[in-house]
Design a protein around this motif. Structure first.
Motif, PDB file in Angstrom:
ATOM      1  N   ASN B  40     -82.217  53.295   5.960  1.00 56.05           N
ATOM      2  CA  ASN B  40     -82.670  54.541   5.339  1.00 56.05           C
ATOM      3  C   ASN B  40     -84.153  54.802   5.560  1.00 56.05           C
ATOM      4  O   ASN B  40     -84.741  55.659   4.934  1.00 56.05           O
ATOM      5  CB  ASN B  40     -82.337  54.551   3.847  1.00 56.05           C
ATOM      6  CG  ASN B  40     -83.059  53.443   3.112  1.00 56.05           C
ATOM      7  OD1 ASN B  40     -83.727  52.619   3.735  1.00 56.05           O
ATOM      8  ND2 ASN B  40     -82.922  53.429   1.802  1.00 56.05           N
ATOM      9  N   SER B  41     -84.777  53.999   6.423  1.00 52.79           N
ATOM     10  CA  SER B  41     -86.188  54.260   6.717  1.00 52.79           C
ATOM     11  C   SER B  41     -86.396  54.166   8.213  1.00 52.79           C
ATOM     12  O   SER B  41     -85.574  53.583   8.923  1.00 52.79           O
ATOM     13  CB  SER B  41     -87.064  53.215   6.019  1.00 52.79           C
ATOM     14  OG  SER B  41     -86.793  51.941   6.574  1.00 52.79           O
ATOM     15  N   ALA B  42     -87.489  54.758   8.655  1.00 57.87           N
ATOM     16  CA  ALA B  42     -87.781  54.718  10.088  1.00 57.87           C
ATOM     17  C   ALA B  42     -87.816  53.282  10.570  1.00 57.87           C
ATOM     18  O   ALA B  42     -87.249  52.935  11.613  1.00 57.87           O
ATOM     19  CB  ALA B  42     -89.115  55.401  10.369  1.00 57.87           C
ATOM     20  N   ALA B  43     -88.443  52.397   9.738  1.00 56.76           N
ATOM     21  CA  ALA B  43     -88.564  50.997  10.141  1.00 56.76           C
ATOM     22  C   ALA B  43     -87.188  50.347  10.278  1.00 56.76           C
ATOM     23  O   ALA B  43     -86.937  49.605  11.232  1.00 56.76           O
ATOM     24  CB  ALA B  43     -89.405  50.241   9.127  1.00 56.76           C
ATOM     25  N   SER B  44     -86.290  50.644   9.328  1.00 54.52           N
ATOM     26  CA  SER B  44     -84.979  49.997   9.393  1.00 54.52           C
ATOM     27  C   SER B  44     -84.192  50.502  10.602  1.00 54.52           C
ATOM     28  O   SER B  44     -83.490  49.726  11.256  1.00 54.52           O
ATOM     29  CB  SER B  44     -84.206  50.193   8.090  1.00 54.52           C
ATOM     30  OG  SER B  44     -84.107  51.562   7.778  1.00 54.52           O
ATOM     31  N   PHE B 261     -82.513  44.685   5.187  1.00 54.18           N
ATOM     32  CA  PHE B 261     -82.615  45.009   3.768  1.00 54.18           C
ATOM     33  C   PHE B 261     -84.062  44.981   3.296  1.00 54.18           C
ATOM     34  O   PHE B 261     -84.434  45.707   2.386  1.00 54.18           O
ATOM     35  CB  PHE B 261     -81.726  44.071   2.945  1.00 54.18           C
ATOM     36  CG  PHE B 261     -80.310  44.574   2.883  1.00 54.18           C
ATOM     37  CD1 PHE B 261     -79.921  45.428   1.849  1.00 54.18           C
ATOM     38  CD2 PHE B 261     -79.407  44.256   3.871  1.00 54.18           C
ATOM     39  CE1 PHE B 261     -78.628  45.927   1.802  1.00 54.18           C
ATOM     40  CE2 PHE B 261     -78.118  44.754   3.832  1.00 54.18           C
ATOM     41  CZ  PHE B 261     -77.718  45.598   2.804  1.00 54.18           C
ATOM     42  N   LEU B 262     -84.882  44.141   3.934  1.00 52.52           N
ATOM     43  CA  LEU B 262     -86.312  44.112   3.581  1.00 52.52           C
ATOM     44  C   LEU B 262     -87.013  45.397   4.019  1.00 52.52           C
ATOM     45  O   LEU B 262     -87.979  45.844   3.394  1.00 52.52           O
ATOM     46  CB  LEU B 262     -86.994  42.901   4.218  1.00 52.52           C
ATOM     47  CG  LEU B 262     -86.536  41.535   3.680  1.00 52.52           C
ATOM     48  CD1 LEU B 262     -87.213  40.407   4.440  1.00 52.52           C
ATOM     49  CD2 LEU B 262     -86.808  41.416   2.190  1.00 52.52           C
ATOM     50  N   LEU B 263     -86.512  45.984   5.095  1.00 53.09           N
ATOM     51  CA  LEU B 263     -87.161  47.180   5.644  1.00 53.09           C
ATOM     52  C   LEU B 263     -86.694  48.473   4.978  1.00 53.09           C
ATOM     53  O   LEU B 263     -87.205  49.546   5.263  1.00 53.09           O
ATOM     54  CB  LEU B 263     -86.921  47.272   7.155  1.00 53.09           C
ATOM     55  CG  LEU B 263     -87.581  46.176   7.996  1.00 53.09           C
ATOM     56  CD1 LEU B 263     -87.159  46.301   9.443  1.00 53.09           C
ATOM     57  CD2 LEU B 263     -89.089  46.255   7.870  1.00 53.09           C
ATOM     58  N   ARG B 264     -85.685  48.335   4.141  1.00 49.46           N
ATOM     59  CA  ARG B 264     -85.204  49.536   3.453  1.00 49.46           C
ATOM     60  C   ARG B 264     -86.225  50.017   2.429  1.00 49.46           C
ATOM     61  O   ARG B 264     -87.017  49.219   1.935  1.00 49.46           O
ATOM     62  CB  ARG B 264     -83.907  49.221   2.701  1.00 49.46           C
ATOM     63  CG  ARG B 264     -82.646  49.529   3.470  1.00 49.46           C
ATOM     64  CD  ARG B 264     -81.468  48.830   2.835  1.00 49.46           C
ATOM     65  NE  ARG B 264     -81.289  49.272   1.455  1.00 49.46           N
ATOM     66  CZ  ARG B 264     -80.491  50.266   1.093  1.00 49.46           C
ATOM     67  NH1 ARG B 264     -79.810  50.930   2.000  1.00 49.46           N
ATOM     68  NH2 ARG B 264     -80.362  50.598  -0.166  1.00 49.46           N
ATOM     69  N   VAL B 265     -86.191  51.325   2.146  1.00 48.34           N
ATOM     70  CA  VAL B 265     -87.113  51.788   1.110  1.00 48.34           C
ATOM     71  C   VAL B 265     -86.344  52.237  -0.126  1.00 48.34           C
ATOM     72  O   VAL B 265     -85.168  52.538  -0.043  1.00 48.34           O
ATOM     73  CB  VAL B 265     -87.985  52.956   1.613  1.00 48.34           C
ATOM     74  CG1 VAL B 265     -89.055  52.420   2.548  1.00 48.34           C
ATOM     75  CG2 VAL B 265     -87.138  54.012   2.274  1.00 48.34           C
TER      76      VAL B 265
END
Ligand code: ATP
Ligand code: MG
Lengths: 279, 265
Positions: B40-44, B261-265
């Motif tokens: 759900n984020s650009a990073a993920s 999951f760490l990269l999710r916001v």
């Protein structure tokens, strides 16, 4: 007395209730370790006989006994374990996606151990000269090559009876000779019985006995030599004897004494040579 | 043509990915398909893309070849994007096309969804590129094995799939033969009004069906004669085996998901 292997007792069969009788009161016995050829014109009921032997069809009248077991709904699986059969059409009996998988099919059905399976596949493919095609798919094989694979599949399960229903029809003469040689060798080594179905009289020379079928009846049961001697009658039921046999018969008519019906070139040559040196 | 059909898109190679157990590949792809929806984020998204591209590189298949394989779905991906542009009405109005207002939320949503779509297609096509259809069949049979308890015909399903794989090229060859035979009798498949061309198919299909039924009958007989009596008590030549590399892959995959999951916001 030799053990009976296949026995037909007054077998009659038809494909449908109202249909014509395809087999009429057929009786014969094939002892173990004998090679028997069945010949006959198209539609004379040869393939039907083969299918009755391993319970793909059941006799309407009479009884089919295989290795001491009457063939019925209850015994077919037992019988099929011991009978290896190659059908006429090589394409429609190819089950596996590759040559190796196809040869494995019969072994898998019998619950053979994997390591044994691999050895059996290797040996049988080597025997029919198809070892280099192990991973080929069926559509990349010629008709004759598929027939070789079908024969390998039967050899792999080491059955007690092998039935070849025009199984070499698509092979070239050399290939046919090689394969029949291989099959006969296996037959002699393992003491199994071989039933060859054909309408080519050239192929019956290796058989111990020949059953000639005509219109669903056993027309003659004899040795290949005796069969070749009856040229005229065979022609009447639509079968043509090999050139060597014809020549021998013609020579007989012009008083060249032929002491025994020759089966091949060598034997005829022997006859002529003996005749020549005695003259 | 028939050759490409039996092996599907499969590209032979001995890469790490090719040698993985097909069950490992199918399971991981199944999980990947689920986890893509957690991004759900650009990073993920970037992270999952990096992972997918990493796998694509590991297959040793040329990237342009893989992308060319995706051509039929590019259209769908673009269509998804446009649909979201038009339908979503979140955020500020950015500009208007033909009096359709385009919202910033729409752009973001469009990019996200079509990107997700792209990842799914890419990863699943990596499966078919590195796994033969028969391996996939074996894997399905093995993975569905528990369903046998509720009488689901797993073995029969797998057999059906493998027989189809075996006969597709044969039937293709036959179609070609029949169509040539009919063409030589003057049937025209290629020109004329659509109605005529559809009618021309009939003399092609009828013999094809007749022969397919004949084949099915013969094959059933041959299978019976060769001792086939269902899946019970059968052994198998093709064997699936979980190796060290499969376990290794699962560990890597687990780490990838944790990072996701760490990269999710
Ligand atoms: N499935 C079937 N249904 C109905 N009749 C059949 C069927 N199969 C064969 N027949 C008929 O049974 C007769 C014997 O057929 P069979 O296949 O045993 O002959 P064959 O001696 O093997 O001939 P060929 O040399 O052509 O192989 C033929 O007249 C045929 O029409
Ligand atoms: Mg026949």
């Amino acid at each position: 007395m030799k053990k009976e292997c296949i026995e037909f007792r007054n077998v009659s069969f038809r494909y449908s209730e109202e249909g014509p009788w395809v087999l009429k009161n057929v009786s014969f016995r094939i002892p173990a370790d004998e090679g028997v050829a069945i010949i006959g014109h198209n539609g004379s009921g040869k393939s039907t006989i083969a299918k009755l032997i391993n319970g793909l069809l059941f006799a309407d009248e009479g009884e089919v006994v295989v290795l001491g077991t009457p063939v019925t709904e209850e015994t077919i699986w037992e019988v099929r374990k011991k009978v290896g059969m190659v059908f006429q059409n090589p394409d429609n009996q190819f089950v596996g996606t590759t040559v190796r998988d196809d040869v494995a099919f019969g072994l898998e059905n019998r619950g053979v151990d994997r390591s044994q399976m691999i050895t059996a596949i290797d040996n049988s493919l080597r025997a029919v000269g198809m070892i280099d095609y192990m991973l080929h798919e069926p559509h990349r094989l010629s008709g004759g090559q598929k027939q070789r694979v079908a024969i390998a599949s039967v050899l792999a399960i080491s059955p007690q009876i092998i039935i070849l229903d025009e199984a070499t029809a698509m092979l070239d003469p050399k290939g046919r000779k090689e394969i029949m040689h291989t099959v006969n060798e296996v037959k002699d080594q393992q003491g199994l019985s071989l039933l060859t179905i054909t309408h080519d009289l050239n192929e019956i020379t290796q058989a111990d006995r020949v059953i000639v079928m005509s219109k669903g009846e056993v027309w003659l049961e004899a040795t290949p030599r005796e069969v070749f001697a009856r040229e005229k009658e065979l022609q009447e039921i639509g079968l043509d004897i090999p050139f060597v046999a014809k020549l021998a018969n013609e020579l007989g008519k012009v008083d060249v004494p032929i002491s025994q019906q020759p089966l091949n070139h060598e034997e005829l040559l022997e006859e002529l040579w003996t005749y020549h040196s005695n003259k | 043509m028939s050759n490409s059909l039996i092996i599907g898109q499969y590209v032979p190679s001995d890469s790490f990915i090719h040698r993985l157990d097909p069950r490992t590949k199918i399971t991981m792809i199944f999980l990947f398909v689920i986890f893509v929806f957690f991004a759900n984020s650009a990073a993920s998204y970037a992270w999952l893309t990096a992972f997918a591209v990493g796998i694509a590189l590991a297959t040793k298949i040329k990237i342009p070849f893989i992308l060319r394989g995706l051509t039929p779905v590019w259209f769908l991906i673009i269509f998804t994007f446009i649909l979201h542009l038009i339908v979503t009405k979140d955020g500020d109005i950015l500009f208007q096309i033909f009096s359709f207002p385009v919202y910033s939320g729409g752009v973001i949503q469009g990019i996200a969804i079509s990107f997700r779509f792209f990842l799914l297609i890419l990863v699943t096509s990596l499966l078919t590129l590195t796994t033969t259809p028969i391996e996939i069949t074996d894997a399905i049979e093995s993975l569905l094995d528990p369903l046998k308890k509720i009488r689901f015909p797993v073995h029969e399903l797998a057999l059906m799939m493998s027989i189809s794989l075996r006969f597709i090229p044969t039937l293709m060859q036959e179609t070609e033969k029949i169509s040539k035979a009919q063409a030589s009798r003057g049937v025209d498949f290629k020109t004329g009004p659509v109605k005529d061309r559809i009618q021309a198919i009939v003399p092609l299909l009828v013999p094809l069906f007749v022969s397919a039924f004949k084949r099915a009958e013969d094959l059933a007989m041959a299978m019976e004669a060769r001792g086939y009596q269902g899946g019970e008590g059968r052994t198998k030549l093709r064997e699936l085996k979980i190796e060290k590399r499969d376990i290794f892959s699962f560990i890597i995959f687990g780490l990838v998901i944790i990072v996701l999951f760490l990269l999710r916001v």
